[in-house]
Write an enzyme that holds these catalytic residues in place. Structure first.
Site, PDB file in Angstrom:
ATOM      1  N   HIS A 114       0.228   4.857   1.081  1.00 27.08           N
ATOM      2  CA  HIS A 114      -0.377   5.674   2.151  1.00 27.08           C
ATOM      3  C   HIS A 114      -0.257   7.332   1.377  1.00 27.08           C
ATOM      4  CE1 HIS A 114       0.175   3.968   5.912  1.00 27.08           C
ATOM      5  NE2 HIS A 114       0.979   3.617   4.822  1.00 27.08           N
ATOM      6  N   HIS A 151       0.866  -1.222  -0.074  1.00 22.90           N
ATOM      7  CA  HIS A 151       0.261  -0.076   0.149  1.00 22.90           C
ATOM      8  C   HIS A 151       0.762   1.502  -0.180  1.00 22.90           C
ATOM      9  CE1 HIS A 151       0.536  -1.076   4.066  1.00 22.90           C
ATOM     10  NE2 HIS A 151       0.493   0.084   4.835  1.00 22.90           N
TER      11      HIS A 151
END
Ligand code: AMP
Length: 134
Positions: free
Chosen positions: A101, A99
């Site tokens: 951010h 992922h």
């Protein structure tokens, strides 16, 4: 061990405040409540982090990161973004589904998104010799 929480979100088996989705990627609000507008962008296939993500998903992930960043600035009143990623436990990763951010930014918002590293211990030239790929 339980199934990956982000895989559950992709399958609709766990809740998320989804802001974007396409064939390869999904973006949703981070639940940390640590900074306004904290978003996560993930590939819809499970990769642990950038180290095992294939080029097809990586390219599409970065395309979505850019699309969302442009949306935040063009349509939502922000001026910039910080992009953060931890790949591996050694780097501080806590959810082991790749992922990125995204932290939306405005001048003077007082968000400290850049780490205060505290100073290098080794001469830059020494590290350079060890890691140069040329
Ligand atoms: P990292 O430490 O870089 O692996 O970041 C993991 C992030 O995932 C943290 O910012 C968490 O707040 C966030 N997170 C964990 N579970 C969820 C969830 N179910 N929905 C949204 N964000 C989550």
């Amino acid at each position: 061990m339980g199934e990956c929480i982000f895989c559950k979100i992709i399958k609709g088996e766990a809740p998320a405040m989804k802001i974007y989705e396409d064939e390869y990627t999904m973006a949703f609000m981070d639940i940390a409540k640590d900074v306004d507008g904290h978003l996560l962008v993930i590939p819809k296939k499970h990769f642990t982090n950038i180290l095992d993500c294939n080029d097809e998903y990586l390219i599409n992930l970065m395309r979505t990161v850019k699309r969302i960043s442009n949306h935040l600035v063009d349509d939502c009143g922000y001026e910039g973004v910080n992009l953060l990623n931890a790949s591996d436990e050694s780097a501080g990763q806590s959810v082991f589904h790749f992922h990125i951010h995204v932290i939306p930014r405005k001048l003077g918002d007082n968000i400290k998104a850049w780490p205060n590293f505290g100073g290098a211990e080794t001469p830059t030239e020494d590290i350079f010799k060890r890691i140069s790929m040329l």
